[in-house]
Design a protein around this motif. Structure first.
Motif, short mmCIF file in Angstrom:
data_model
loop_
_atom_site.label_atom_id
_atom_site.label_comp_id
_atom_site.label_asym_id
_atom_site.label_seq_id
_atom_site.Cartn_x
_atom_site.Cartn_y
_atom_site.Cartn_z
N PHE A 77 0.90 -1.28 0.23
CA PHE A 77 0.14 -0.17 -0.02
C PHE A 77 0.79 1.27 0.05
O PHE A 77 0.59 2.20 -0.86
N ILE A 78 1.88 1.21 0.78
CA ILE A 78 2.90 2.56 0.82
C ILE A 78 3.63 2.78 -0.40
O ILE A 78 3.41 3.60 -1.02
N LEU A 79 3.98 1.60 -1.06
CA LEU A 79 4.54 1.75 -2.28
C LEU A 79 3.46 2.45 -3.41
O LEU A 79 3.76 3.08 -4.27
N ILE A 135 4.26 5.49 -5.51
CA ILE A 135 4.33 5.53 -6.86
C ILE A 135 3.32 6.77 -7.44
O ILE A 135 3.88 7.34 -8.50
N LEU A 136 2.23 7.01 -6.94
CA LEU A 136 1.21 7.98 -7.24
C LEU A 136 1.76 9.31 -7.04
O LEU A 136 1.49 10.11 -8.11
N ILE A 137 2.44 9.54 -6.02
CA ILE A 137 3.08 10.89 -5.67
C ILE A 137 4.24 11.01 -6.73
O ILE A 137 4.17 12.31 -7.05
N ILE A 138 5.18 10.27 -6.95
CA ILE A 138 6.10 10.24 -8.11
C ILE A 138 5.56 10.65 -9.37
O ILE A 138 5.83 11.67 -10.19
N GLY A 141 11.98 9.67 -12.52
CA GLY A 141 12.13 8.54 -13.24
C GLY A 141 12.72 7.06 -12.77
O GLY A 141 12.05 6.08 -12.85
N ILE A 142 13.97 7.63 -12.24
CA ILE A 142 14.65 6.19 -11.62
C ILE A 142 13.94 5.89 -10.52
O ILE A 142 13.83 4.39 -10.13
N LEU A 143 13.60 6.62 -9.60
CA LEU A 143 12.66 6.17 -8.34
C LEU A 143 11.51 5.46 -8.65
O LEU A 143 10.98 4.52 -8.06
N LEU A 144 10.54 5.84 -9.79
CA LEU A 144 9.65 5.46 -10.22
C LEU A 144 9.60 3.84 -10.50
O LEU A 144 9.16 2.70 -10.51
N ILE A 145 10.99 3.83 -11.48
CA ILE A 145 11.17 2.36 -11.79
C ILE A 145 11.59 1.31 -10.59
O ILE A 145 11.35 0.32 -10.42
N ILE A 146 12.47 2.05 -9.77
CA ILE A 146 12.51 1.12 -8.51
C ILE A 146 11.63 0.77 -7.78
O ILE A 146 11.41 -0.43 -7.42
N THR A 149 8.50 0.45 -8.63
CA THR A 149 7.65 -0.53 -9.25
C THR A 149 8.14 -1.89 -9.23
O THR A 149 7.57 -2.67 -9.30
N CYS A 150 9.51 -1.91 -9.44
CA CYS A 150 10.02 -3.16 -9.32
C CYS A 150 9.85 -3.99 -7.90
O CYS A 150 9.50 -5.04 -7.58
N LEU A 151 10.04 -2.87 -6.70
CA LEU A 151 9.88 -3.55 -5.50
C LEU A 151 8.23 -4.00 -5.31
O LEU A 151 7.87 -4.83 -4.62
N GLN A 152 7.40 -3.08 -5.97
CA GLN A 152 5.95 -3.37 -5.83
C GLN A 152 5.80 -4.88 -6.51
O GLN A 152 4.79 -5.63 -6.01
N ILE A 153 6.34 -4.98 -7.60
CA ILE A 153 6.03 -6.37 -8.23
C ILE A 153 6.64 -7.70 -7.35
O ILE A 153 5.85 -8.58 -7.30
N LYS A 154 7.76 -7.15 -6.87
CA LYS A 154 8.38 -8.23 -6.12
C LYS A 154 7.48 -8.61 -4.78
O LYS A 154 7.30 -9.60 -4.46
N ILE A 155 6.81 -7.64 -4.21
CA ILE A 155 6.24 -7.78 -3.14
C ILE A 155 4.68 -8.35 -3.32
O ILE A 155 4.27 -9.21 -2.69
N THR A 156 4.08 -8.05 -4.52
CA THR A 156 3.03 -8.60 -5.00
C THR A 156 3.08 -10.09 -5.11
O THR A 156 2.12 -10.86 -4.79
N ASN A 157 4.34 -10.49 -5.77
CA ASN A 157 4.62 -12.02 -6.05
C ASN A 157 4.62 -12.72 -4.67
O ASN A 157 4.19 -13.74 -4.64
N LYS A 158 5.17 -11.95 -3.62
CA LYS A 158 5.40 -12.58 -2.35
C LYS A 158 4.10 -12.88 -1.71
O LYS A 158 3.54 -13.85 -1.04
N ILE A 159 3.04 -11.66 -2.02
CA ILE A 159 1.71 -11.91 -1.35
C ILE A 159 0.98 -13.01 -2.05
O ILE A 159 0.36 -13.81 -1.57
N SER A 160 0.89 -13.11 -3.43
CA SER A 160 0.31 -14.20 -4.07
C SER A 160 0.74 -15.43 -3.83
O SER A 160 0.17 -16.56 -3.40
N PHE A 161 2.21 -15.64 -3.41
CA PHE A 161 2.75 -16.95 -2.93
C PHE A 161 2.14 -17.36 -1.53
O PHE A 161 1.79 -18.38 -1.02
#
Length: 281
Positions: free
Chosen positions: A8-10, A14-17, A54-59, A61-73
């Motif tokens: 949620f925090i990520l 991302i929305l603020i960035i 832009g760099i922060l947005l990429i970082i 987004t990658c962290l959010q994908i990683k956390i989402t995968n952990k939640i799904s697992f």
């Protein structure tokens, strides 16, 4: 902090960035990038800000994908544990049903014997005082689903109780499975899975019921859930066998009376979908 809160925090970050990436180009009149200057000075202050964001947005987004995968697992692991607990509970319930069956049959001078040779259960009639019990006469059993209701919701799944009745007479040697189908749009259906809920050792007495549970993933948000019950059962104490091929519907958002049957034209649509799906599998 758990994964849900981190995710949620990520999302907020991302929305603020994204907000500032859209806003910064409109602030000030100086160009963001000037080719005439030396390489390190070509970006203006706002230009460097956009680059960093832009760099922060990429970082993020990658962290959010990683956390989402952990939640799904984690959700998948929890669902598997619930399925294992359900199977364990069903085994205990089957043992209780066996005891209740023996007590019920004893009232009619019947007993269940375990065959050591073929590991199957057979029913033997005992004759006492020259009195014979005739189970051939009487009504045939009407075995099928008589109620469907949602018991509870969890993060990963919803638990639906399927009440199955044997009306008018007792049923035995019951074997059936329930296909779960959802209506994704009017006239369009999707096959979710099969639940094998019994074997031929199950006995349900006259006007009695059994209530297994089915777990449905929470990603299934469709209003109409369909249950296709297929299998066979036998009238207790006879060799009279009946086939099961019935459709039931369940509106998971209906405040009252969520369970029912399909109209003939809609049932024809669903059966055509089932026929096509089975041919593909």
């Amino acid at each position: 902090m758990d994964l849900e809160n981190q995710n949620f925090i990520l999302q907020v970050i991302i929305l603020i960035i994204q907000f500032f990436i859209v806003l910064i180009p409109f602030l000030g009149s100086k160009a963001l990038y000037d080719r005439r200057k030396r390489p390190l000075n070509r970006f203006s202050f706002r230009g460097y800000m956009l680059l960093i964001l832009g760099i922060l947005l990429i970082i993020c987004t990658c962290l959010q994908i990683k956390i989402t995968n952990k939640i799904s697992f984690q959700n998948e692991v929890q669902l598997n544990k619930k399925l294992e607990r359900r199977d364990s509970i069903n085994q205990r319930e089957n043992k209780k049903n066996d005891i209740a069956t023996k007590e019920a049959l004893a009232k009619y001078n019947l007993e269940i014997q375990d065959s050591l040779n073929n590991a199957q259960i057979r029913i033997r009639k005992i004759i006492k005082d020259s009195a014979k019990i005739n189970v051939m006469n009487g009504d045939d059993p009407d075995f099928g689903i008589c109620d469907i209701k949602k018991i509870k919701d969890t993060l990963s799944s919803k638990s639906v109780e399927i009440k199955i009745c044997s009306n008018d007479a007792a049923s035995e040697k019951i074997t059936f499975a329930i296909d779960v189908i959802v209506e994704v749009s009017p006239g369009k259906y999707q096959y979710i899975g099969k639940n094998v809920l019994s074997n031929k050792n199950i006995f349900v007495g006259k006007n009695k019921s059994m209530s297994p549970e089915i777990l449905i993933p929470n990603k299934i948000t469709n209003q109409l859930i369909l249950f296709h019950m297929v299998g066979e059962y036998t009238k207790f104490g006879t060799k009279k066998k009946f086939n099961l091929d019935r459709l039931y519907c369940f509106n998971q958002y209906a405040p009252t009376k969520p369970y029912g049957y399909l109209f003939p034209d809609k049932e024809e649509q669903v059966r055509e979908f089932i026929k096509t799906s089975h041919n593909r599998r």
